[in-house]
Design a protein around this motif. Sequence first.
Motif, PDB file in Angstrom:
ATOM      1  N   MET A   9       1.036  -1.023   0.126  1.00  7.66           N
ATOM      2  CA  MET A   9       0.026   0.067  -0.140  1.00  7.66           C
ATOM      3  C   MET A   9       0.797   1.187  -0.052  1.00  7.66           C
ATOM      4  O   MET A   9       1.737   1.214   0.687  1.00  7.66           O
ATOM      5  CB  MET A   9      -0.797   0.045   1.266  1.00  7.66           C
ATOM      6  N   LEU A  15      -9.792  -6.236  -6.874  1.00  9.39           N
ATOM      7  CA  LEU A  15      -9.293  -5.513  -5.892  1.00  9.39           C
ATOM      8  C   LEU A  15      -7.599  -5.489  -5.667  1.00  9.39           C
ATOM      9  O   LEU A  15      -7.133  -4.705  -5.046  1.00  9.39           O
ATOM     10  CB  LEU A  15      -9.762  -6.357  -4.684  1.00  9.39           C
ATOM     11  N   GLU A  16      -6.963  -6.572  -6.306  1.00  2.00           N
ATOM     12  CA  GLU A  16      -5.665  -6.722  -6.144  1.00  2.00           C
ATOM     13  C   GLU A  16      -5.088  -5.478  -7.049  1.00  2.00           C
ATOM     14  O   GLU A  16      -3.895  -5.137  -6.758  1.00  2.00           O
ATOM     15  CB  GLU A  16      -5.167  -8.135  -6.662  1.00  2.00           C
ATOM     16  N   ALA A  32      -5.052  -2.365  -4.807  1.00  3.89           N
ATOM     17  CA  ALA A  32      -4.397  -2.128  -3.624  1.00  3.89           C
ATOM     18  C   ALA A  32      -3.110  -1.287  -3.579  1.00  3.89           C
ATOM     19  O   ALA A  32      -2.825  -0.597  -2.741  1.00  3.89           O
ATOM     20  CB  ALA A  32      -3.754  -3.621  -3.228  1.00  3.89           C
ATOM     21  N   GLU A  67      -5.853   2.229  -0.002  1.00  5.44           N
ATOM     22  CA  GLU A  67      -6.531   1.144   1.113  1.00  5.44           C
ATOM     23  C   GLU A  67      -7.875   1.168   1.243  1.00  5.44           C
ATOM     24  O   GLU A  67      -8.387   0.640   1.956  1.00  5.44           O
ATOM     25  CB  GLU A  67      -5.686   1.380   2.269  1.00  5.44           C
ATOM     26  N   PHE A  80     -10.754  -9.123   2.316  1.00  3.54           N
ATOM     27  CA  PHE A  80      -9.476  -8.185   1.704  1.00  3.54           C
ATOM     28  C   PHE A  80      -9.302  -6.929   2.283  1.00  3.54           C
ATOM     29  O   PHE A  80      -8.186  -6.279   1.944  1.00  3.54           O
ATOM     30  CB  PHE A  80      -9.815  -8.132   0.146  1.00  3.54           C
ATOM     31  N   GLN A 109      -1.787   2.200 -12.855  1.00  5.56           N
ATOM     32  CA  GLN A 109      -1.174   2.295 -11.364  1.00  5.56           C
ATOM     33  C   GLN A 109      -0.614   3.386 -11.047  1.00  5.56           C
ATOM     34  O   GLN A 109      -0.597   4.159 -10.154  1.00  5.56           O
ATOM     35  CB  GLN A 109      -1.098   0.874 -10.937  1.00  5.56           C
TER      36      GLN A 109
END
Length: 261
Positions: A1, A27-28, A31, A35, A55, A98
Amino acid sequence: MNEQTAASRLCAVVPTKDNMRTIQECLESLAPVTEDIIIVDSGSTDGTVEFCQNFGAKVMHRPWPGMVKQRQFCLDQGRDYDWILVLDSDESLDDELQKSIKLLLEKSVDPQINGFTFNRKVWFLDGWLHHVFQPEHRLRVVRGGVATVKGVGPEGLGGHDQVMVEGRVEHLDGTCKHDSWQDLDDMLQSYIRLGRRAAQYDPKPSRSYMILLNPLLAFVKQYILKGGFKDGRRGLIASAGVACGNMIKQLQKNEQQWMNR
């Protein structure tokens, strides 16, 4: 995170229902950028809720009112954050996207910019559709408290929900993976549901000739104009599926109009 400053807090919001096939990847991929993940579930029974809770996501329960109202509710839950990232449960962020989002959180953004788009690309039959549906830019990163959701027909129940903001919108590099259909049957069943919804709520009328003409045009657009032929057999199947979906919609609209005469 990643550690975020108070000036760059981001919340991800995701509506769900029975999405165990794709929710882990979704969800991964979130991350590394936040958070704070809020799940709005409308009645999952396949373990989706338990997985999200394990999770570390916050899970809220809300009956399904249609995508427009559900997505607006999701956005409202993140109104106190600086930025909201809106994803569906069958979407995920690649490494480049990301990185783009993390850079956004680390810098001072022009206050006239209220949102960011990124490109969504379909994953179908175990591979990418690099041309069908492309480009597919979606506004999915917005300032907290400024976005609204619009759709087609009364209360947006006709589908085609769209996140909207006033002010400038910029673009983020990277790709959002859209793993919408497990296989061709799943794709066609989805189009049947969409066709029924369009026939009931979409005010745009259909005509008899559109049952044949519109699917042909839809196929030509995806396979020829968009370059779907470059995606090989996968592109042919997807383009033909789009044409079938369009025919289903026109058939159901014509039936609905005939019954309402």
